[in-house]
Design a protein around this motif. Structure first.
Motif, PDB file in Angstrom:
ATOM      1  N   LYS A 235       0.825  -1.197   0.000  1.00 55.67           N
ATOM      2  CA  LYS A 235       0.000   0.000   0.000  1.00 55.67           C
ATOM      3  C   LYS A 235       0.871   1.265   0.000  1.00 55.67           C
ATOM      4  O   LYS A 235       2.003   1.261   0.469  1.00 55.67           O
ATOM      5  CB  LYS A 235      -0.910   0.013   1.229  1.00 55.67           C
ATOM      6  CG  LYS A 235      -1.950  -1.101   1.239  1.00 55.67           C
ATOM      7  CD  LYS A 235      -2.827  -0.998   2.476  1.00 55.67           C
ATOM      8  CE  LYS A 235      -3.884  -2.095   2.484  1.00 55.67           C
ATOM      9  NZ  LYS A 235      -4.753  -2.016   3.691  1.00 55.67           N
ATOM     10  N   VAL A 236       0.307   2.347  -0.495  1.00 52.84           N
ATOM     11  CA  VAL A 236       0.962   3.647  -0.431  1.00 52.84           C
ATOM     12  C   VAL A 236       0.724   4.223   0.962  1.00 52.84           C
ATOM     13  O   VAL A 236      -0.417   4.345   1.400  1.00 52.84           O
ATOM     14  CB  VAL A 236       0.404   4.613  -1.499  1.00 52.84           C
ATOM     15  CG1 VAL A 236       1.014   5.998  -1.339  1.00 52.84           C
ATOM     16  CG2 VAL A 236       0.660   4.059  -2.893  1.00 52.84           C
ATOM     17  N   ARG A 237       1.809   4.557   1.652  1.00 56.89           N
ATOM     18  CA  ARG A 237       1.689   5.136   2.994  1.00 56.89           C
ATOM     19  C   ARG A 237       2.113   6.592   2.976  1.00 56.89           C
ATOM     20  O   ARG A 237       2.909   7.014   2.143  1.00 56.89           O
ATOM     21  CB  ARG A 237       2.537   4.340   3.989  1.00 56.89           C
ATOM     22  CG  ARG A 237       2.028   2.915   4.188  1.00 56.89           C
ATOM     23  CD  ARG A 237       2.849   2.182   5.233  1.00 56.89           C
ATOM     24  NE  ARG A 237       4.228   1.995   4.796  1.00 56.89           N
ATOM     25  CZ  ARG A 237       5.299   2.423   5.471  1.00 56.89           C
ATOM     26  NH1 ARG A 237       5.140   3.074   6.605  1.00 56.89           N
ATOM     27  NH2 ARG A 237       6.512   2.196   5.012  1.00 56.89           N
ATOM     28  N   SER A 238       1.608   7.362   3.900  1.00 57.89           N
ATOM     29  CA  SER A 238       1.844   8.803   3.912  1.00 57.89           C
ATOM     30  C   SER A 238       3.117   9.183   4.656  1.00 57.89           C
ATOM     31  O   SER A 238       3.427   8.631   5.711  1.00 57.89           O
ATOM     32  CB  SER A 238       0.659   9.523   4.561  1.00 57.89           C
ATOM     33  OG  SER A 238       0.928  10.922   4.677  1.00 57.89           O
ATOM     34  N   ALA A 239       3.831  10.145   4.081  1.00 55.63           N
ATOM     35  CA  ALA A 239       5.000  10.733   4.734  1.00 55.63           C
ATOM     36  C   ALA A 239       4.662  12.100   5.303  1.00 55.63           C
ATOM     37  O   ALA A 239       5.548  12.901   5.594  1.00 55.63           O
ATOM     38  CB  ALA A 239       6.150  10.850   3.744  1.00 55.63           C
ATOM     39  N   GLY A 240       3.388  12.383   5.457  1.00 50.91           N
ATOM     40  CA  GLY A 240       2.968  13.650   6.062  1.00 50.91           C
ATOM     41  C   GLY A 240       2.787  14.752   5.036  1.00 50.91           C
ATOM     42  O   GLY A 240       2.125  14.570   4.012  1.00 50.91           O
TER      43      GLY A 240
ATOM     44  N   TRP B  74       0.254   7.428  -6.149  1.00 48.25           N
ATOM     45  CA  TRP B  74       1.433   7.875  -5.410  1.00 48.25           C
ATOM     46  C   TRP B  74       1.228   9.234  -4.763  1.00 48.25           C
ATOM     47  O   TRP B  74       1.955   9.603  -3.827  1.00 48.25           O
ATOM     48  CB  TRP B  74       2.659   7.923  -6.319  1.00 48.25           C
ATOM     49  CG  TRP B  74       3.319   6.598  -6.536  1.00 48.25           C
ATOM     50  CD1 TRP B  74       3.600   6.009  -7.729  1.00 48.25           C
ATOM     51  CD2 TRP B  74       3.816   5.703  -5.529  1.00 48.25           C
ATOM     52  NE1 TRP B  74       4.223   4.786  -7.536  1.00 48.25           N
ATOM     53  CE2 TRP B  74       4.367   4.581  -6.179  1.00 48.25           C
ATOM     54  CE3 TRP B  74       3.829   5.737  -4.133  1.00 48.25           C
ATOM     55  CZ2 TRP B  74       4.932   3.511  -5.495  1.00 48.25           C
ATOM     56  CZ3 TRP B  74       4.385   4.663  -3.444  1.00 48.25           C
ATOM     57  CH2 TRP B  74       4.925   3.578  -4.121  1.00 48.25           C
ATOM     58  N   ALA B  75       0.264   9.991  -5.225  1.00 47.64           N
ATOM     59  CA  ALA B  75       0.001  11.305  -4.625  1.00 47.64           C
ATOM     60  C   ALA B  75      -0.341  11.189  -3.145  1.00 47.64           C
ATOM     61  O   ALA B  75      -0.147  12.128  -2.371  1.00 47.64           O
ATOM     62  CB  ALA B  75      -1.122  12.015  -5.372  1.00 47.64           C
ATOM     63  N   ALA B  76      -0.828  10.030  -2.732  1.00 51.93           N
ATOM     64  CA  ALA B  76      -1.201   9.828  -1.332  1.00 51.93           C
ATOM     65  C   ALA B  76       0.003   9.737  -0.411  1.00 51.93           C
ATOM     66  O   ALA B  76      -0.149   9.703   0.812  1.00 51.93           O
ATOM     67  CB  ALA B  76      -2.042   8.557  -1.199  1.00 51.93           C
TER      68      ALA B  76
END
Length: 316
Positions: free
Chosen positions: A225-230, A265-267
């Motif tokens: 999954k795509v995870r957030s870097a803030g 990937w924007a997420a």
């Protein structure tokens, strides 16, 4: 079908796999506690340290392995160090021209992952955690106390995007250049049936082989999954030439899924933008070097502007 079209289609799904006689698909890691196998932040030298200031190529030791690193440009206060992350099958020399141009305004470093270029060969199969630990070693050596902007192409973009969420104290910006989609393996195996023959069957088989570690890095790369870097500034660049759509039978759906993956990937950040690199193939930093340079410089400039009160914090 045209051999060039086949090679281009497979390259877009990942990148050239040197020495195998074909190209393959690499894929995102699952969430195993982070791209380097832990949630620990990257450690670095004390306050005021700018890291190793060498220019040119140098071998450094990371966990007892020799890693080939190249740096150009001078570091200055507040400015981030840009670290380029090449695609699978590419050494740091592939991004040398981009590095030279960027070094006019920033200190820029690149490196060969284990199994690539001048670095040691891996001792066995590698996971995304393993390749993340090598990246940590490189960042610690070249950046010191400075923030870092990761600019990755293809699988290098995937590695950068998987790494950033667990290293927010160091990674303050991202540029993803046609990064391998986080669902490429699932997409390819869903779109191209197991019964497919000819070029399509070859593409499916090669993709599975490469994702299982049959590549120069022995790197096993499962979906994730795509995870957030803030809130780090992030630029997602995707290719503008829809050549995947020309692949017989399955091309249009492969192109659609690839595009969907780029938007996904924007997420990785709440502060991300997406741009189509018009008239570019998979190697955006070659076909549209101007767009790649401007995107990286833009992200680096925003990190510089925000460095005073924002670096080291997760806030906006």
């Amino acid at each position: 079908m045209n051999r060039m079209l086949k090679a281009t289609a497979v390259a877009a799904l990942c990148c050239t796999v040197a020495g195998t006689g074909y190209m393959g698909v690499a894929q995102a890691a699952g969430h195993d506690g982070g791209a380097d196998g832990s949630t620990a932040r990257a450690t670095h030298a004390g306050h005021g340290d700018r890291g190793d200031s060498f220019v040119g190529e140098k071998k450094i030791s990371v966990e007892g392995r020799s890693v080939n690193v190249s740096c150009a440009g001078r570091q200055s206060d507040r400015k981030p160090v840009v670290v380029l992350v090449a695609g699978l099958g590419d050494g740091l020399d592939a991004m040398a021209d981009l590095q030279r141009t960027l070094s006019e305004k920033n200190r820029v470093c690149s490196y060969d992952r284990l199994g690539e270029g001048g670095s040691d060969k891996p001792e066995g199969p590698q996971s995304m955690a393993d390749t993340g630990r090598v990246l940590t070693g490189v960042i610690n050596r070249v950046s010191g106390d400075s923030p870092v902007v990761l600019a990755g192409h293809s699988l290098g973009g995937l590695i950068a995007a998987r790494y950033a969420p667990d290293h927010r104290d160091k990674v303050k910006g991202l540029v993803l250049m046609d990064a391998t989609s986080s669902t490429t393996t699932a997409d390819v195996t869903r779109v191209i049936p197991e019964s497919a023959t000819g070029d399509s069957g070859d593409l499916r088989a090669q993709s599975i082989a490469v994702m299982q570690g049959q590549n120069p890095e022995n790197l096993v790369v499962p979906d994730g999954k795509v995870r957030s870097a803030g809130w780090i500034p992030t630029q997602v660049l995707r290719h503008g030439q829809q050549y995947l759509a020309q692949f017989p039978t399955y091309g249009p759906q492969l192109e659609a899924d690839w595009t969907k993956g780029q938007y996904a990937w924007a997420a990785v950040s709440h502060r991300s933008t997406i741009r189509v690199a018009e008239n570019s193939g998979h190697y955006i930093y070659v076909d549209r070097k101007d767009i790649a340079v401007k995107s990286i410089q833009r992200v680096a400039a925003e990190v510089t502007q925000r460095n005073g009160g924002w670096w080291g914090h997760e806030g906006r």
